[in-house]
Scaffold this active site. Sequence first.
Site, PDB file in Angstrom:
ATOM      1  CG  ASP A  18     -13.270 -13.156   8.651  1.00  0.00           C
ATOM      2  OD1 ASP A  18     -12.131 -12.803   9.081  1.00  0.00           O
ATOM      3  OD2 ASP A  18     -13.276 -14.219   7.709  1.00  0.00           O
ATOM      4  CD  GLU A  65      -8.539 -13.614   7.072  1.00  0.00           C
ATOM      5  OE1 GLU A  65      -9.025 -14.914   7.458  1.00  0.00           O
ATOM      6  OE2 GLU A  65      -7.460 -13.307   7.310  1.00  0.00           O
ATOM      7  CG  ASP A 122      -0.465  -8.289  -0.024  1.00  0.00           C
ATOM      8  OD1 ASP A 122      -1.161  -8.779   0.954  1.00  0.00           O
ATOM      9  OD2 ASP A 122       0.523  -8.232  -0.196  1.00  0.00           O
TER      10      ASP A 122
END
Length: 238
Positions: free
Chosen positions: A114, A157, A131
């Site tokens: 993460d 993410e 992005d």
Amino acid sequence: MGTKQKIAACIGISVIGTVVIMAIVSAIPGMFIPPRYFVVGIFCAGSLSTPVCLLLTRQAEENQRLREQLEQRVAELALLAQIDGLTGLLTRNAFFDRATALHDQTDTWFLLIDIDHFKKFNDDHGHQAGDAVLQAVGQAIREALGPDAICGRMGGEEFAICLTGCDGTHAKRRAEHVRASIQALRVRAPSGRIVRATASIGLSTGDPAVPIEVSLHRADLAMYAAKTGGRNQVRLAA
């Protein structure tokens, strides 16, 4: 068989068929056909069948070409459906399909990754910066682990990795390599600023005796332990 051979074969069949029919008719009493008319029949059969055979052969080859293109396109679309368009990693479903097939092995390890403070990238620099970070992290994961690892984006993410053929020490070393590769990233935001990323990683061994979701849940708990423990680290599941 090439195009010319196919056309010649079709014309030959047409001519031979014409000759056979004329010979059968000529054998009937009162229906004799003089030899010179055989020549006329052969000429007519060849003249009429040539353009027809040429057209049919080209149509058959065009249909074959279209079928091959369609099959190739279907294969490409099937592959695209398994790849996350932003990161180049497997989609969630594709990851589960491939990892589940390996879950019964005893040397399987799972990583859940993460990105730390990811919301801050979007809030401070815009979603394009977020992005760009996701793309960079996806590339870093691929380069750090190589083609033998199964890597997927689980959503947002969060990423997942399935390792095979390694013991605990090797799995921990590879997880640390992934963490260090992400930490080393320098991503240029649309504003021109360079942003850096870190990630919290949970590591868990696969257990063939339980569903894959259980193994991934253990890695998920370890990943949250890494976050609460200060982030930018690897934690091994208890």
